[in-house]
Design a protein around this motif. Structure first.
Motif, PDB file in Angstrom:
ATOM      1  N   PHE A   5      51.213  76.503  -3.927  1.00  0.00           N
ATOM      2  CA  PHE A   5      50.936  77.238  -5.160  1.00  0.00           C
ATOM      3  C   PHE A   5      52.040  76.894  -6.145  1.00  0.00           C
ATOM      4  O   PHE A   5      53.208  76.803  -5.770  1.00  0.00           O
ATOM      5  N   PHE A   6      51.650  76.710  -7.417  1.00  0.00           N
ATOM      6  CA  PHE A   6      52.645  76.334  -8.427  1.00  0.00           C
ATOM      7  C   PHE A   6      52.263  76.950  -9.762  1.00  0.00           C
ATOM      8  O   PHE A   6      51.116  76.853 -10.199  1.00  0.00           O
ATOM      9  N   SER A   7      53.223  77.631 -10.394  1.00  0.00           N
ATOM     10  CA  SER A   7      53.060  78.113 -11.764  1.00  0.00           C
ATOM     11  C   SER A   7      54.402  77.969 -12.460  1.00  0.00           C
ATOM     12  O   SER A   7      55.382  77.512 -11.862  1.00  0.00           O
ATOM     13  N   ASP A   8      54.467  78.360 -13.712  1.00  0.00           N
ATOM     14  CA  ASP A   8      55.735  78.300 -14.424  1.00  0.00           C
ATOM     15  C   ASP A   8      56.769  79.247 -13.813  1.00  0.00           C
ATOM     16  O   ASP A   8      57.976  79.048 -13.982  1.00  0.00           O
ATOM     17  N   ASN A   9      56.307  80.280 -13.114  1.00  0.00           N
ATOM     18  CA  ASN A   9      57.197  81.322 -12.606  1.00  0.00           C
ATOM     19  C   ASN A   9      57.519  81.230 -11.122  1.00  0.00           C
ATOM     20  O   ASN A   9      58.605  81.622 -10.695  1.00  0.00           O
ATOM     21  N   VAL A  25      58.332  83.313   6.034  1.00  0.00           N
ATOM     22  CA  VAL A  25      58.094  83.272   4.588  1.00  0.00           C
ATOM     23  C   VAL A  25      59.363  83.790   3.916  1.00  0.00           C
ATOM     24  O   VAL A  25      59.709  84.965   4.043  1.00  0.00           O
ATOM     25  N   THR A  26      60.094  82.907   3.222  1.00  0.00           N
ATOM     26  CA  THR A  26      61.383  83.298   2.647  1.00  0.00           C
ATOM     27  C   THR A  26      61.275  83.534   1.145  1.00  0.00           C
ATOM     28  O   THR A  26      60.395  82.987   0.462  1.00  0.00           O
ATOM     29  N   PHE A  27      62.215  84.327   0.645  1.00  0.00           N
ATOM     30  CA  PHE A  27      62.315  84.649  -0.773  1.00  0.00           C
ATOM     31  C   PHE A  27      63.758  84.457  -1.220  1.00  0.00           C
ATOM     32  O   PHE A  27      64.700  84.777  -0.498  1.00  0.00           O
ATOM     33  N   ASP A  28      63.928  83.964  -2.449  1.00  0.00           N
ATOM     34  CA  ASP A  28      65.252  83.639  -2.989  1.00  0.00           C
ATOM     35  C   ASP A  28      66.139  84.868  -3.146  1.00  0.00           C
ATOM     36  O   ASP A  28      65.671  85.943  -3.516  1.00  0.00           O
ATOM     37  N   ASN A  29      67.444  84.649  -2.942  1.00  0.00           N
ATOM     38  CA  ASN A  29      68.433  85.635  -3.364  1.00  0.00           C
ATOM     39  C   ASN A  29      68.865  85.335  -4.794  1.00  0.00           C
ATOM     40  O   ASN A  29      68.607  84.255  -5.325  1.00  0.00           O
ATOM     41  N   TYR A  30      69.537  86.303  -5.407  1.00  0.00           N
ATOM     42  CA  TYR A  30      70.053  86.142  -6.772  1.00  0.00           C
ATOM     43  C   TYR A  30      71.073  84.996  -6.783  1.00  0.00           C
ATOM     44  O   TYR A  30      71.927  84.893  -5.919  1.00  0.00           O
ATOM     45  N   GLY A  31      70.962  84.132  -7.781  1.00  0.00           N
ATOM     46  CA  GLY A  31      71.955  83.077  -7.949  1.00  0.00           C
ATOM     47  C   GLY A  31      71.693  81.825  -7.136  1.00  0.00           C
ATOM     48  O   GLY A  31      72.510  80.910  -7.128  1.00  0.00           O
ATOM     49  N   ILE A  32      70.546  81.759  -6.437  1.00  0.00           N
ATOM     50  CA  ILE A  32      70.266  80.579  -5.621  1.00  0.00           C
ATOM     51  C   ILE A  32      69.974  79.359  -6.507  1.00  0.00           C
ATOM     52  O   ILE A  32      70.105  78.224  -6.088  1.00  0.00           O
ATOM     53  N   HIS A  34      68.023  78.194 -10.683  1.00  0.00           N
ATOM     54  CA  HIS A  34      66.822  78.278 -11.512  1.00  0.00           C
ATOM     55  C   HIS A  34      65.958  77.036 -11.320  1.00  0.00           C
ATOM     56  O   HIS A  34      66.430  75.988 -10.882  1.00  0.00           O
ATOM     57  N   GLY A  35      64.685  77.168 -11.679  1.00  0.00           N
ATOM     58  CA  GLY A  35      63.769  76.051 -11.528  1.00  0.00           C
ATOM     59  C   GLY A  35      63.413  75.827 -10.072  1.00  0.00           C
ATOM     60  O   GLY A  35      63.726  76.641  -9.196  1.00  0.00           O
ATOM     61  N   PHE A  36      62.764  74.717  -9.791  1.00  0.00           N
ATOM     62  CA  PHE A  36      62.239  74.478  -8.441  1.00  0.00           C
ATOM     63  C   PHE A  36      62.738  73.180  -7.806  1.00  0.00           C
ATOM     64  O   PHE A  36      62.305  72.824  -6.714  1.00  0.00           O
ATOM     65  N   ASP A  37      63.644  72.499  -8.464  1.00  0.00           N
ATOM     66  CA  ASP A  37      64.202  71.266  -7.911  1.00  0.00           C
ATOM     67  C   ASP A  37      65.425  71.618  -7.066  1.00  0.00           C
ATOM     68  O   ASP A  37      66.570  71.298  -7.405  1.00  0.00           O
ATOM     69  N   ARG A  38      65.180  72.310  -5.957  1.00  0.00           N
ATOM     70  CA  ARG A  38      66.253  72.827  -5.120  1.00  0.00           C
ATOM     71  C   ARG A  38      65.668  73.228  -3.774  1.00  0.00           C
ATOM     72  O   ARG A  38      64.456  73.187  -3.580  1.00  0.00           O
ATOM     73  N   SER A  39      66.526  73.635  -2.868  1.00  0.00           N
ATOM     74  CA  SER A  39      66.068  74.112  -1.571  1.00  0.00           C
ATOM     75  C   SER A  39      65.682  75.583  -1.650  1.00  0.00           C
ATOM     76  O   SER A  39      66.231  76.344  -2.450  1.00  0.00           O
ATOM     77  N   VAL A  56      59.049  80.911  -0.902  1.00  0.00           N
ATOM     78  CA  VAL A  56      58.552  81.450  -2.160  1.00  0.00           C
ATOM     79  C   VAL A  56      59.723  81.448  -3.139  1.00  0.00           C
ATOM     80  O   VAL A  56      60.703  82.162  -2.949  1.00  0.00           O
ATOM     81  N   MET A  57      59.619  80.630  -4.177  1.00  0.00           N
ATOM     82  CA  MET A  57      60.741  80.364  -5.065  1.00  0.00           C
ATOM     83  C   MET A  57      60.421  80.839  -6.475  1.00  0.00           C
ATOM     84  O   MET A  57      59.421  80.417  -7.075  1.00  0.00           O
ATOM     85  N   GLY A  58      61.266  81.746  -6.990  1.00  0.00           N
ATOM     86  CA  GLY A  58      61.111  82.215  -8.357  1.00  0.00           C
ATOM     87  C   GLY A  58      61.853  81.329  -9.330  1.00  0.00           C
ATOM     88  O   GLY A  58      62.885  80.741  -8.998  1.00  0.00           O
ATOM     89  N   ALA A  59      61.352  81.240 -10.544  1.00  0.00           N
ATOM     90  CA  ALA A  59      61.982  80.379 -11.542  1.00  0.00           C
ATOM     91  C   ALA A  59      63.307  80.943 -12.031  1.00  0.00           C
ATOM     92  O   ALA A  59      64.187  80.203 -12.468  1.00  0.00           O
ATOM     93  N   ARG A  60      63.458  82.286 -11.941  1.00  0.00           N
ATOM     94  CA  ARG A  60      64.665  82.958 -12.431  1.00  0.00           C
ATOM     95  C   ARG A  60      64.930  84.181 -11.550  1.00  0.00           C
ATOM     96  O   ARG A  60      64.179  84.450 -10.623  1.00  0.00           O
TER      97      ARG A  60
END
Length: 401
Positions: A5-9, A25-32, A34-39, A56-60
């Motif tokens: 799944f991919f969206s701007d967010n 199913v993992t979710f980002d911590n604060y400060g991991i 921005h964007g999606f070019d990362r682990s 599951v990666m948030g844009a911000r």
């Protein structure tokens, strides 16, 4: 690796292992990042362990308040259909999401480390660690409403911090397996990793074999080997136990000289004790150890300010602000350094930037009013400036994880 799944967010990134009967199913911590070019959160660890993962990666840092989260979770459920075990997992902001999306993800296990119930100021007025973000985010009732979870989440937290108040709110909504670890700080992930208990916790929660009370006892006993625990005990000492605080802080650094967190604590306690040269030397060691990580440069600046050396602190303070120009409290913090260095007009300008970035925060207009009043009176009240500098310069990682 593929994006389901991919969206701007938000992105749902799939990294299956040979065994697809179990998924995390993992979710980002604060400060991991921005964007999606990362682990994703825990990506390397899970891949090395041969565990299939959906990241599951948030844009911000938006606490996943995205209207498309329902569609993202639908992709998660489709990918894990037929699996024997599905576990949501996250730390801090990610722990919030692991709880909030456990049902939507179809999870039968949840591991949330140091999670928040919410950071919506209307619901948790005591929570100030991410206050600028909390006022910026548009809180969605379908995500941030009453908490539900068909699974019984395992929740690890330090009850002596704000986290304990969040867990009380969580427990008012759902039943949890609570792992209480006093004085391990936020997030408890750091402590668990230090004492070698993070991996067993993940594996046992995923398999459903975790014995909560037994693990809690084991994790508490492990504190005697932890430099971080000793460091946190040092920070917790009242002012009249200054010698004990210094002794504990020095012991923590002796145990783990390569841990920048304990070095920073020692420097802060040294500054409070008036041992400024030693505090600055310790922060210079920490900044070298971390290759100038701006999180630690904040404390280096604070040590210089406590020693009445604002001119030396200014260059480093500007470097920190340039790293995170969107953070209002850092502009206000820089203003105190500027004022101490005698750059009064620049201090007023920096405070005005803080107000622009976070107009709802009432302390910034008060600070600006005080600056203008003192400027008109031709005063430079040093003690007042140092107090503001220390209160505004926060350790970003410690509060942003």
């Amino acid at each position: 690796m593929s994006d389901l799944f991919f969206s701007d967010n938000v992105v749902v990134r799939s990294i299956p292992a040979s065994d697809t009967s179990r998924w995390v199913v993992t979710f980002d911590n604060y400060g991991i990042g921005h964007g999606f070019d990362r682990s994703g959160f825990g990506q390397e660890f899970l891949a090395e362990a041969g565990i299939s993962a959906l990241h599951v990666m948030g844009a911000r840092e938006d606490w996943y308040q995205y209207p498309e989260m329902g569609e993202a979770m639908k992709a998660v459920r489709q990918a894990t259909s037929g699996a024997e075990r599905v576990m949501t997992y996250g730390s801090s902001m990610g722990g919030y999401a692991a709880l909030r999306f456990s049902d939507a993800a179809g999870a039968n296990a949840v591991l949330a480390i140091s999670p928040q119930y919410s950071i919506d100021p209307r619901k948790v007025p005591f929570e100030k660690r991410w206050i600028q973000d909390s006022r910026r985010i548009r809180w969605l009732p379908e995500i941030d409403g009453r908490l539900t979870s068909a699974a019984r989440p395992v929740v690890v937290f330090d009850p002596t911090s704000e986290d304990g108040r969040h867990i009380a709110l969580i427990q008012a909504d759902i039943a949890i397996t609570a792992i209480r670890l006093p004085h391990v700080s936020h997030p408890a992930t750091t402590y668990l990793g230090e004492v070698g208990l993070l991996k067993p916790l993940v594996f046992q929660t995923l398999s459903g074999e975790l014995d909560g009370p037994s693990f809690n006892r084991q994790a508490r006993l492990a504190r005697r080997t932890s430099s971080l625990y000793v460091s946190n005990l040092a920070q917790a000492q009242p002012g009249y136990r200054q010698e004990l605080a210094l002794s504990l802080a020095r012991l923590s650094v002796e145990r783990a000289p390569g841990n920048p967190l304990v070095g920073t604590t020692l420097a802060r306690i040294l500054s409070r004790a008036g041992e400024h040269d030693e505090a600055i030397a310790e922060m210079e060691r920490v900044t070298a150890l971390t290759n100038g990580d701006p999180n630690y440069l904040v404390h280096y600046v604070n040590a210089l300010m406590a020693a009445n050396r604002p001119a030396e602190a200014l260059v480093t303070a500007r470097e920190v602000v340039a790293t995170w120009p969107h953070m209002a409290h850092l502009h206000a913090w820089e203003s105190a350094v500027l004022w101490g260095a005698g750059q009064y007009d620049a201090a007023i300008e920096a405070t005005a930037r803080a107000i622009t970035l976070d107009p709802q925060d009432k302390k910034y207009p008060r600070l600006l009013k005080n600056y203008r009043q003192k400027r008109a009176e031709g005063q430079a009240p040093w003690r007042w400036v140092r107090r503001w500098s220390a209160s505004l310069g926060r350790f970003r990682s410690g509060a942003a994880s």
